[in-house]
Design a protein around this motif. Structure first.
Motif, PDB file in Angstrom:
ATOM      1  N   ALA A 242       0.820  -1.214   0.000  1.00  0.00           N
ATOM      2  CA  ALA A 242       0.000   0.000   0.000  1.00  0.00           C
ATOM      3  C   ALA A 242       0.854   1.265   0.000  1.00  0.00           C
ATOM      4  N   THR A 243       2.014   1.222   0.655  1.00  0.00           N
ATOM      5  CA  THR A 243       2.852   2.420   0.691  1.00  0.00           C
ATOM      6  C   THR A 243       4.053   2.297  -0.236  1.00  0.00           C
ATOM      7  N   SER A 244       4.206   1.135  -0.867  1.00  0.00           N
ATOM      8  CA  SER A 244       5.357   0.910  -1.735  1.00  0.00           C
ATOM      9  C   SER A 244       5.234   1.745  -3.009  1.00  0.00           C
ATOM     10  N   VAL A 245       6.364   2.226  -3.471  1.00  0.00           N
ATOM     11  CA  VAL A 245       6.357   2.982  -4.720  1.00  0.00           C
ATOM     12  C   VAL A 245       7.595   2.558  -5.503  1.00  0.00           C
ATOM     13  N   SER A 246       7.450   2.436  -6.823  1.00  0.00           N
ATOM     14  CA  SER A 246       8.547   1.892  -7.613  1.00  0.00           C
ATOM     15  C   SER A 246       8.850   2.741  -8.832  1.00  0.00           C
ATOM     16  N   SER A 247      10.139   2.875  -9.124  1.00  0.00           N
ATOM     17  CA  SER A 247      10.552   3.433 -10.409  1.00  0.00           C
ATOM     18  C   SER A 247      11.384   2.395 -11.142  1.00  0.00           C
ATOM     19  N   GLY A 248      11.409   1.181 -10.595  1.00  0.00           N
ATOM     20  CA  GLY A 248      12.214   0.104 -11.164  1.00  0.00           C
ATOM     21  C   GLY A 248      11.393  -0.813 -12.042  1.00  0.00           C
ATOM     22  N   PRO A 249      11.998  -1.879 -12.525  1.00  0.00           N
ATOM     23  CA  PRO A 249      11.323  -2.764 -13.476  1.00  0.00           C
ATOM     24  C   PRO A 249      10.167  -3.558 -12.860  1.00  0.00           C
ATOM     25  N   TYR A 250      10.141  -3.662 -11.530  1.00  0.00           N
ATOM     26  CA  TYR A 250       9.068  -4.415 -10.882  1.00  0.00           C
ATOM     27  C   TYR A 250       8.393  -3.566  -9.816  1.00  0.00           C
TER      28      TYR A 250
END
Lengths: 602, 310
Positions: A242-250
């Motif tokens: 819920a709080t995770s945020v990604s700019s990576g491939p996954y």
């Protein structure tokens, strides 16, 4: 005399009833096998695709690739270890063993030949002083909450690493390299003063304490946390989808504590490390002994060999042609196992004693009988294939020579080991192979030199506490070190004065420090490191035993350019594994062959 | 009875207090700490930072009082191993898992053990008896983690009937429950057999028989009831062991229970978890013994819990 029979030998309780009950229990155990998670209903979405299959990120799958919904990699992680995070800058030693650091791009990444390639940084340069580095960031990178990845994210991440209240377990890594890092960790200057600064949104500047030509290699560990999330939710924001945020491939879609993590391809990824595999499932396996059974039962696709496969497992693999073909040896992290002495106190302050000990190590017996395919003999610290390695040159420094050893020990005042103190060789929670190596060496010391050695395999933290005590409480040990980045300054830095061991040599310190900062002819730099290693070997404060060559088990349906042979002919899942630190993740896919191993997912 | 219960419960509190002091001192006496020094020692400053972050820089007495103060208010802290939840939350998440396989193992082991033991007694010195005895000996002597590995090799790797481990489907229960149940079942069978044989030869059973009671009445009213007394003594201690989780079975079968934390908490120097687990175990054991003592009065009217006042 009457034969004793039980007064209850009568009708009511029937033997048959008991048998029936047992049969019922057995039947329950024999009930139909579980189908693959999810069941059988599913059919591939596009039954007969006309053209090539392209994934959510526009990457075309090879012709032999399985359909998109079967591009799933199932990977084990050790359920025994403390596992609180998937982010390097949160806690390096509290990450799962594998499939972490996938949610943002580090500045650089390694290819299978360990060459440093652009990652989030498209280019970099250093000024004339050799102290100020400028990294240009890929301006396309976006977080999947719609905000751009900027230099501020990197700055915030490095400040977090140096923050004394965070007490990061890897803060030693940038000490003495990034300007003011040490002072910030010690709370002497505010974290705003470390030598990491945003010049503009997409330009990052590093200032180092002294010239550090290895800085780009070192910045392998620079996958950023998002500044906003860090400030809002703290460093553990990626522990919860819920709080995770990604700019990576996954991106993280599930984290069920003590059971599994699930990632899915991030459709908003704008970087260049584009994966084939759609979904990653990371399964907790507590007992290393259960890895092989789970692998054989097709519940996991991979077994990380380093320190997990036991000699018994290896023998089983060796004798099974199918498993043997799935076993891929490699360099691992260029790890070297070595015996170390406390040279600050008798008897090991005496060079003759150390030399005597060095001469009774019989690598030619220990390697083939104990270490087998998991290692090659080590005569020095740097493994063949590692920059500046000079292994051959040290082969004859301390060859196996029992007579010489006896003579040296006698010269040192301990003829036939008389008067030599009883020793305890302490190990750091080692697996079966190093323990067996230690015991073999202890037996040789007893047999040839008359020295009594007790081998004690300790729990990790107790060992480190004793090793790090000043003065150290570890007199004699077998221990290992593996690289953090591919430069001799990293490996040889372990033996600098004030480091891991009490050994101290001014000339060695000078050579390693000068070579580390040396920006001239690379051949000269290599020569300086080799000269330093010569001192290290000859002083015999450390007796190098073997370089670990772990082997992984990889299912045959995992293929791709990353697994093709490297420049040295090694076809394997190279260190540092499946993360944004490496371009391995854009170079492997699942072939159609997977259908022979597991049912398609729902 | 109320008086007795009150006294015993006070006793549990005393145990709770003594355990808390002993464990607190012991766990802080182990070298190392929750910080990680895997590669290179932390600098003195970094270590000091770490200790400050978790309040470990304060004097032990202060740490203890703070801990107990919070614990009495129901706050057992945050586990170092899982900082995104609380100790209570972690136990609430994992204990039911352990309790479910432990409880099922008991449900399988007790009736089956009683049945096998009774059968063996009834058919003493026949093949039934020998087979039961052999199985029981095997169950008692072979550790459950060895049985667990055999089960995995047979049912998961060779026959492929069951998954090697995991959690969430009924298939995941079969092997852990079977492996856990074997030893208590064997123990129950052995003691039931011995007990029944002994009781069956006693005078009061002969008297009952002489009175012309049916076999069934003799069995239920006299033999089984009396045979239960030694059984209670043997079996009661199995219960806390089974329901608080077992590290080997849970780690072999990937059961996300409480068991592994008994080991990992110590390895990780996870002080809040060590304290909570030890206190939990102390309470569970105390309560099980209390219940056992009360049960003695049920099966054996001769047992009185309070001193007779006559």
């Amino acid at each position: 005399m009457q034969r004793r029979t039980s007064p209850l030998a009568s009708k009511r309780v029937s033997v048959w009833m008991a048998l029936l009950l047992l049969a019922a229990l057995l039947l329950q155990a024999c009930a139909p096998a579980p189908t693959a998670p999810g069941g059988v209903e599913s059919v591939a979405p596009e039954a007969a695709p006309a053209g090539p299959v392209v994934n959510a990120l526009g990457k075309e799958l090879p012709p032999d690739a399985a359909p998109l919904d079967q591009q799933v990699l199932i990977y084990p992680y050790s359920g025994w270890r403390t596992f609180t995070t998937i982010d390097f800058f949160q806690a390096v030693y509290e990450r799962a063993d594998a499939l972490t650091d996938l949610l943002s791009d580090s500045l650089v990444r390694l290819d299978k030949n360990f060459q440093v390639n652009p990652g989030a940084a498209t280019e970099w340069s250093v000024d004339e002083s050799g102290l100020v580095w400028t990294f240009k960031l890929d301006p396309n990178l976006m977080w999947n909450d719609g905000t751009p990845v900027t230099a501020d994210d990197y700055v915030a991440t490095f400040r977090y690493g140096a923050d004394p209240t965070h007490a990061w377990d890897f803060s030693w890594y940038y000490q003495g390299v990034i300007k003011n890092w040490t002072q910030a960790v010690n709370g002497e200057v505010p974290v705003e003063e470390i030598g990491v600064r945003a010049v503009d949104a997409h330009t990052l500047e590093f200032t180092t304490e002294m010239p550090a030509p290895y800085l780009p290699a070192m910045l392998l560990y620079s996958a950023p946390l998002q500044k906003k999330a860090l400030e809002t939710h703290g460093g553990l924001y990626n522990s919860n989808p819920a709080t995770s945020v990604s700019s990576g491939p996954y991106k993280l879609v599930e984290w069920t504590k003590d059971q599994r993590l699930v990632y899915e391809i991030n459709p908003d990824y704008k970087g260049t490390n584009i994966p084939y595999i759609q979904r990653l499932v990371v399964v907790a396996i507590g007992q290393p002994s259960q890895l092989l059974p789970a692998y054989e039962a097709n519940e996991i696709d991979f077994v990380w060999g380093s320190g997990t496969l036991s000699p018994a497992d290896l023998e089983l693999i060796e004798n099974d042609p199918e498993l043997s073909a799935q076993y891929h040896p490699h360099y691992g992290d260029f790890r070297t196992y070595y015996f170390a002495f406390d040279v600050s106190k008798p008897p090991f302050d005496n060079l003759l004693v150390r030399q005597a000990f060095a001469h009774v190590l019989d690598r030619d017996t220990i390697l083939p009988n104990i270490v087998k395919r998991q290692g090659i003999p080590a005569y020095s610290f740097l493994m063949p294939g590692f920059p500046a390695s000079n292994s051959e040159a040290f082969k004859d420094t301390y060859p196996y020579d029992v007579e010489k050893a006896k003579q040296l020990l006698a010269e040192a005042g301990y003829p036939n080991g008389e008067g030599f103190p009883k020793l305890v060789m302490k190990l750091r929670a080692e697996g079966p192979t190093p323990v067996a190596v230690a015991q073999a060496y202890a037996a040789a010391l007893k047999e040839h030199l008359g020295v009594e050695v007790e081998v004690s395999n300790m729990d990790f933290k107790s060992y480190m506490d004793e090793l790090n005590a000043k003065p150290t409480q570890v007199q004699f040990t077998l221990i290992s070190y593996g690289m953090d980045y591919l430069d001799p300054s990293n490996m040889l830095g372990v033996f600098l004065s004030g480091g891991r061991h009490p050994w101290s040599n001014a000339e060695y310190d000078r050579l390693v420090k000068e070579a580390s900062s040396f920006t001239g002819d690379p051949a000269e730099r290599t020569r300086m490191f080799q000269e330093a290693e010569k001192i290290l070997v000859e002083d015999a404060a450390f007796v190098f035993v073997y370089h670990q060559t772990p082997g992984d088990l990889i299912k045959p349906f995992i293929k791709g350019p990353a697994l093709e042979p490297d420049n040295n002919g090694v076809a394997a899942w190279h260190w540092p594994g499946f993360s944004t630190f490496s371009n391995l993740l854009s170079g492997v896919y699942i072939t159609k062959d997977v259908a022979n191993y597991r049912q398609p997912p729902q | 009875m109320a008086r007795y219960l009150f006294g015993r419960l006070m006793g549990v509190l005393v145990v709770f207090f003594i355990v808390s002091v002993v464990i607190f001192l012991l766990m802080h006496a182990i070298p190392g700490g929750p910080y990680n020094e895997d590669k290179v020692p932390l600098s003195a400053e970094a270590k000091a930072n770490y200790m400050r972050k978790y309040g470990l820089d304060r004097p032990l007495v202060e740490q203890y009082l703070l801990y107990m103060g919070n614990a009495l208010r129901g706050d057992f802290g945050v586990p170092f191993q899982s900082p995104t939840e609380t100790v209570s939350g972690l136990i609430a998440r994992t204990w039911p898992v352990s309790a479910s396989i432990g409880g099922l193992a008991l449900l399988v082991a007790l009736p089956l053990g009683l049945l096998l033991g009774t059968l063996a007694a009834a058919r003493q010195n026949t093949w039934v008896d020998y087979l039961t005895s052999a199985t029981a000996t095997l169950g008692i002597t072979v550790p459950n983690f060895v049985v667990a590995v055999w089960l995995v090799l047979l049912f998961a790797v060779q026959l492929k009937w069951l998954p090697t481990g995991g959690w969430g489907q009924w298939q995941h229960y079969v092997m852990p429950v079977a492996a856990l149940a074997l030893a208590p079942m064997a123990l129950t069978a052995r003691y039931t057999r011995t007990s029944i044989l002994e009781v069956s030869r006693s005078d009061y059973v002969r008297t009952a028989r002489a009175k012309g009671l049916s076999n069934r009445q003799i069995m239920v009213r006299h033999v089984l009831r009396n045979a239960m007394i030694p059984l209670l003594t043997i079996l009661a201690p199995q219960i806390p062991n089974l329901i608080t989780g077992t590290i080997f079975i849970e780690s072999i079968f990937r059961v996300p229970g409480l068991g592994k934390f008994f080991v990992t908490s110590i390895l990780a120097r996870d002080y809040p978890m060590i304290m909570a687990l030890m206190l939990l175990v102390a309470v569970v054991w105390s309560l099980v013994y209390l219940v056992t003592d009360i049960l003695y009065t049920v099966v054996d009217p001769r047992v009185r819990l309070e001193k007779s006042r006559t």
